[in-house]
Design an enzyme around this catalytic site. Sequence first.
Site, mmCIF file in Angstrom:
data_model
loop_
_atom_site.group_PDB
_atom_site.id
_atom_site.type_symbol
_atom_site.label_atom_id
_atom_site.label_comp_id
_atom_site.label_asym_id
_atom_site.label_seq_id
_atom_site.Cartn_x
_atom_site.Cartn_y
_atom_site.Cartn_z
ATOM 1 C CB THR A 188 -0.920 -0.007 1.240
ATOM 2 O OG1 THR A 188 -1.684 -1.211 1.236
ATOM 3 C CG2 THR A 188 -1.855 1.190 1.245
ATOM 4 N N GLY A 214 -0.044 9.306 9.728
ATOM 5 C CA GLY A 214 -0.103 9.191 8.260
ATOM 6 C C GLY A 214 0.507 10.394 7.572
ATOM 7 C CB ILE A 250 -0.689 14.687 10.347
ATOM 8 C CG1 ILE A 250 -2.136 14.289 10.081
ATOM 9 C CG2 ILE A 250 -0.618 15.968 11.155
ATOM 10 C CD1 ILE A 250 -2.940 13.983 11.344
ATOM 11 N N GLY A 261 -7.082 -0.075 2.719
ATOM 12 C CA GLY A 261 -5.627 -0.022 2.926
ATOM 13 C C GLY A 261 -5.230 0.713 4.196
ATOM 14 C CD GLU A 294 -0.333 -1.123 10.979
ATOM 15 O OE1 GLU A 294 0.768 -1.646 10.770
ATOM 16 O OE2 GLU A 294 -0.629 0.004 10.548
ATOM 17 C CE LYS A 318 0.126 5.195 13.739
ATOM 18 N NZ LYS A 318 -1.227 5.010 13.198
HETATM 19 P P1 NDP Z 1 1.644 -3.808 2.921
HETATM 20 O O1 NDP Z 1 1.537 -5.164 3.520
HETATM 21 O O2 NDP Z 1 0.603 -3.353 1.986
HETATM 22 O O3 NDP Z 1 3.042 -3.687 2.153
HETATM 23 C C1 NDP Z 1 4.232 -4.282 2.550
HETATM 24 C C2 NDP Z 1 4.943 -4.774 1.301
HETATM 25 O O4 NDP Z 1 6.255 -5.184 1.660
HETATM 26 C C3 NDP Z 1 4.224 -5.964 0.674
HETATM 27 O O5 NDP Z 1 4.168 -5.821 -0.722
HETATM 28 C C4 NDP Z 1 5.117 -7.114 1.079
HETATM 29 O O6 NDP Z 1 5.086 -8.201 0.174
HETATM 30 C C5 NDP Z 1 6.480 -6.462 1.059
HETATM 31 N N1 NDP Z 1 7.442 -7.222 1.837
HETATM 32 C C6 NDP Z 1 7.281 -7.737 3.066
HETATM 33 N N2 NDP Z 1 8.400 -8.397 3.452
HETATM 34 C C7 NDP Z 1 9.272 -8.288 2.418
HETATM 35 C C8 NDP Z 1 10.582 -8.765 2.198
HETATM 36 N N3 NDP Z 1 11.229 -9.511 3.085
HETATM 37 N N4 NDP Z 1 11.169 -8.475 1.032
HETATM 38 C C9 NDP Z 1 10.525 -7.761 0.106
HETATM 39 N N5 NDP Z 1 9.276 -7.285 0.247
HETATM 40 C C10 NDP Z 1 8.662 -7.551 1.392
HETATM 41 O O7 NDP Z 1 1.809 -2.800 4.120
HETATM 42 P P2 NDP Z 1 1.556 -1.228 4.106
HETATM 43 O O8 NDP Z 1 2.113 -0.644 2.881
HETATM 44 O O9 NDP Z 1 0.155 -0.950 4.480
HETATM 45 O O10 NDP Z 1 2.427 -0.786 5.381
HETATM 46 C C11 NDP Z 1 3.828 -0.730 5.331
HETATM 47 C C12 NDP Z 1 4.322 -0.070 6.599
HETATM 48 O O11 NDP Z 1 3.770 1.254 6.686
HETATM 49 C C13 NDP Z 1 3.867 -0.762 7.890
HETATM 50 O O12 NDP Z 1 4.872 -0.595 8.852
HETATM 51 C C14 NDP Z 1 2.629 0.014 8.307
HETATM 52 O O13 NDP Z 1 2.420 -0.019 9.699
HETATM 53 C C15 NDP Z 1 3.033 1.414 7.891
HETATM 54 N N6 NDP Z 1 1.958 2.344 7.640
HETATM 55 C C16 NDP Z 1 0.892 1.984 6.855
HETATM 56 C C17 NDP Z 1 -0.101 2.894 6.584
HETATM 57 C C18 NDP Z 1 -1.288 2.554 5.757
HETATM 58 O O14 NDP Z 1 -2.207 3.393 5.683
HETATM 59 N N7 NDP Z 1 -1.330 1.393 5.123
HETATM 60 C C19 NDP Z 1 -0.035 4.250 7.119
HETATM 61 C C20 NDP Z 1 1.132 4.537 7.919
HETATM 62 C C21 NDP Z 1 2.069 3.600 8.160
HETATM 63 P P3 NDP Z 1 4.014 -9.386 0.416
HETATM 64 O O15 NDP Z 1 2.667 -8.766 0.377
HETATM 65 O O16 NDP Z 1 4.282 -10.312 -0.694
HETATM 66 O O17 NDP Z 1 4.321 -9.950 1.768
HETATM 67 N N1 HSE Z 2 -3.090 1.104 10.593
HETATM 68 C C1 HSE Z 2 -2.704 2.449 10.804
HETATM 69 C C2 HSE Z 2 -3.917 3.286 11.099
HETATM 70 C C3 HSE Z 2 -1.996 2.980 9.599
HETATM 71 O O1 HSE Z 2 -5.030 2.811 10.826
HETATM 72 O O2 HSE Z 2 -3.779 4.390 11.628
HETATM 73 C C4 HSE Z 2 -1.455 4.373 9.791
HETATM 74 O O3 HSE Z 2 -0.377 4.374 10.678
#
Ligand code: NDP
Ligand code: HSE
Length: 403
Positions: A11, A129, A131, A182, A185, A200
């Site tokens: 995401t 996020g 902010i 999206g 977590e 946080k």
């Molecule tokens: P996702 O699960 O959507 O994305 C993580 C990506 O990383 C996936 O494509 C995953 O692949 C890949 N990945 C995981 N392990 C590996 C590895 N060993 N090597 C290569 N690629 C890997 O998570 P998000 O994008 O939602 O979140 C990412 C981070 O951001 C988290 O720490 C989350 O807490 C944080 N975050 C998320 C927010 C949100 O709104 N979504 C907002 C703020 C923070 P695969 O799916 O194949 O495992």
């Molecule tokens: N899962 C988290 C939330 C993502 O809903 O706030 C942003 O950190």
Amino acid sequence: MAKIAILGYGTVGSGVAEVFWTNEKLIDERAGEEIRIKYVLDLRDFPGDRVEAVLTHDFSDIVNDPEVTVVAEVMGGMKPAYDFTKQCLMAGKSVCTSNKELVAAKGPELMRIAREHHVNYLYEASCGGGIPIIRAMNESLNADDLSEISGILNGTTNYILTEMTENGTDFGDALKRAQELGYAERNPEADVEGYDAQRKIAILSSIAYGKTVYYEDIHTEGISGVTPTDIEYAKKLKMKIRLLASSFREKGKYYAMVAPVLVEHTHPLYSVDGVFNAIFVKGNMLGDAMFYGSGAGKLPTASAVAADMIQAVKAGDTVLYSNWKEEEADLSPLDSSSRRFFVRVPVEKKEEAIRVFGMDAEQVNLEERPEETALITGIMTEQEFEQKAAKLGGILGRIRINM
Ligand code: NDP
Ligand code: HSE
């Protein structure tokens, strides 16, 4: 030209790429040089996606490439994110992240490693996020002594509570939608049980007070115990239930908590709905300030990661100031903090409840639930409340009231 890499094309990672591709010209102008994505690491393939041109499945391509100077870690979790981050920093690459789990657990160590290698570990997207709160605290509020920070720090739970309140949506359905959007977590228990907000508030408190607040020490309750009946009572009271994360410093002692609270309709947090987050900061010169915006989601979060990456490119080998120090902030137990409580009891316990909680307790009833009654207590400490609740026994639920 600066070459950058993104670890994780989920995401947030796909959002970071989109930000750099969509705003390429504008970013180049603001950075003072061209910034181009050289690699994106992920486990999967993405047939037909623009990312194919830069996709790798091998982390060593990135860490061993001296051309790459800034890396986004947006994989999430501890493993292998912690190890990959350390390797990048030790190879002289700045790392920018949205991974609050890693920042809360290992932030001071990773910042130290970054400093030792004349690079930066930046984590604006880890809280709130999109902010801009971390940079504001580390830079714009630097002249202030901050004594309090509190707010709605989790978009998923705020979305769920809003859906339950506004549309009567079932908890499970609202969570499912938040996952589809999206926001949640990978393991949504982190959102629902308050662990995400706990991390946080630990990060923000560490910056605010200049000492490390360990997230494990923060009293944390999630929203899984909030029922549709609680929400009906809240509506009757012209209040809303919100997951509040808060911390404050008083006479050299630190207090922090994450819990659902009832928010009065006159309070600014009352109108923070859906995926939005809001963060209050109190400074001894500034007074109060509030930061508001999208607390989760692909592009808002990616915008914060990308801004950190631009800052890291511009900083080069200059280590940016951070207020967060390794010394531990000693958190005090919540026992002595005071507030009012909303408490539900079976109707047969009504008179006894009034005696126990005090004659000044205000009564609230729902016509459709004649078998119970609810009280709003006067102001009392957490310890007093727990003692009274234990003495009464059989309470059906309680929610703190935000003051
Ligand atoms: P996702 O699960 O959507 O994305 C993580 C990506 O990383 C996936 O494509 C995953 O692949 C890949 N990945 C995981 N392990 C590996 C590895 N060993 N090597 C290569 N690629 C890997 O998570 P998000 O994008 O939602 O979140 C990412 C981070 O951001 C988290 O720490 C989350 O807490 C944080 N975050 C998320 C927010 C949100 O709104 N979504 C907002 C703020 C923070 P695969 O799916 O194949 O495992
Ligand atoms: N899962 C988290 C939330 C993502 O809903 O706030 C942003 O950190």
